[in-house]
Design an enzyme around this catalytic site. Structure first.
Site, short mmCIF file in Angstrom:
data_model
loop_
_atom_site.label_atom_id
_atom_site.label_comp_id
_atom_site.label_asym_id
_atom_site.label_seq_id
_atom_site.Cartn_x
_atom_site.Cartn_y
_atom_site.Cartn_z
N THR A 181 -26.15 -34.40 29.22
CA THR A 181 -26.23 -32.96 29.50
C THR A 181 -26.26 -32.79 31.01
OG1 THR A 181 -28.61 -33.16 29.16
CG2 THR A 181 -27.34 -32.18 27.38
N ALA A 182 -25.80 -31.65 31.48
CA ALA A 182 -25.63 -31.44 32.92
C ALA A 182 -26.83 -30.72 33.53
CB ALA A 182 -24.36 -30.63 33.17
N LYS B 164 -16.60 -41.13 23.62
CA LYS B 164 -17.36 -40.01 23.06
C LYS B 164 -16.44 -38.80 22.84
CE LYS B 164 -21.44 -37.13 23.98
NZ LYS B 164 -20.81 -35.80 23.81
N HIS C 13 -18.93 -32.16 21.21
CA HIS C 13 -19.44 -31.67 22.50
C HIS C 13 -20.52 -30.61 22.29
CE1 HIS C 13 -17.97 -32.35 26.74
NE2 HIS C 13 -18.95 -31.48 26.94
#
Length: 356
Positions: free
Chosen positions: A75-76, A225, A249
């Site tokens: 995660t960003a 992924k 995603h």
């Protein structure tokens, strides 16, 4: 607190725009909701008189022997939700024995993420997630940064030839990071604007030969992924993937695809145990993890719950999420008559009405 309660606590303390960024999905968010809803269609049919007290839920993953069956999905921008950001997440994951997949869009450089993890465990498993870059030398440079930092695997995300359209961010006008924040792993690399939400240029037309080049260019195991189709899972193994992560995603890319867990059984059958199969998207309780492992996964990833835990309680909040999910999973395993992860099998998965 349950994961849902942590989400509400996080909502209370987070900037509403940032909360929308973390919680939101693509377009009408049908896939986002579908990921969670899908787990509600499955039930586990327990076995009896077959358990024991010596339960062991550890799993061997590439570059991560003996890991927790719950890993931190990439995660960003963790520093948007807590001042310690990815450092806190790294310490928490390492302390709980969980793999951390740190993102290329992290607000803390990968070397500092690994250093933080090593402060909590002697040999933490930190994987580095990257997107195929339009310039191959940039992809190679990112891989080298991960290698030099001490990452134990690479995770190549392949479901993003373009960015998903996030309605919440568009409505909120959220297009750039606040001053002082950046995608630190993109510093000093060509073609990047580290301060933008879309700071990571993505190759619009990556192919399996490009993936094979990444595999050949690094000593680290490389997982792929974003796989949903079983034929792509077979191709991934043929091109050197050390693992396959079934993922849509988190519902942030294409809003017309199936729930990730619904795609898991076909992918697992295609891979035929040649490499580990992992899954993320919609996992909110330990029972979800048990269903996923019964359907063929080796481990499950959680993204938003980690961010909610981080926002609500920093390092301790992330530890709470990872420990709760792992312990709930172990409890479910025991109630289903299992002692090892492999005791959960596809034949134990039924519909909620008891049929299949």
């Amino acid at each position: 607190m349950t994961v849902r309660e942590l989400c509400e606590r996080a909502r209370q303390v987070m900037d509403p725009v940032v909360f929308d960024y973390v919680a939101g999905g693509a377009d009408e968010e049908r896939v986002l909701a579908g990921n969670e809803r899908a787990f509600g269609r499955y039930a586990l049919l327990p076995r009896v008189l077959s358990g024991g007290e010596d339960r062991d839920t550890r799993v061997d993953l590439p570059g991560a022997p003996g890991a927790s069956p719950v890993f931190v999905a990439p995660t960003a921008f963790h520093r948007l939700v807590h001042r310690d950001g990815e450092r806190a997440t790294a310490r928490a994951a390492a302390a709980e024995g969980a793999v951390l997949v740190t993102g290329v869009a992290a607000t803390t450089a990968v070397r500092d993420v690994v250093a933080a993890a090593r402060g909590a465990a002697a040999e933490p498993a930190v994987w580095f997630q990257l997107y195929p870059h339009p310039r191959k030398e940039v992809t190679a440079a990112l891989a080298r940064r991960a290698e030099d930092a001490g990452c134990t695997a690479l995770v190549v995300t392949v479901d993003s030839p373009v960015f998903g359209r996030h309605g919440r961010d568009l409505r909120n006008g959220f297009t750039d990071l606040p001053p002082g924040y950046a995608a630190e792993n993109m510093r000093d690399l060509p073609g990047a604007a580290p301060g933008a939400l879309t700071a990571i240029p993505m190759s619009a037309a990556p192919g399996w030969p490009e993936f094979a080049e990444i595999v050949a260019g690094t000593p680290l195991p490389v997982l792929v992924k974003g796989v949903l189709h079983p034929d792509d899972a077979r191709l991934a193994v043929e091109h050197g993937a050390a693992g396959v992560i079934v993922s849509n995603h988190g519902g942030r890319q294409c809003d017309t695809v199936p729930a990730a867990v619904d795609c898991l059984p076909a992918v697992a059958r295609a891979v035929k145990a040649r490499v580990p199969v992992l899954v993320d998207g919609g996992v909110r309780r330990g029972g979800d993890a048990a269903v996923a492992l019964a359907l063929g996964a080796s481990a499950v990833g959680v993204g938003r719950p980690v961010m909610w835990g981080l926002a609500a309680g920093g390092e301790a909040g992330v530890r709470q999420v990872l420990a709760a999910l792992r312990d709930e999973y172990a409890h479910t395993l025991a109630l289903c008559g299992g002692r090892r992860n492999t005791d959960l099998t596809p034949g134990m998965v039924v519909r909620r009405d008891g049929t299949w």
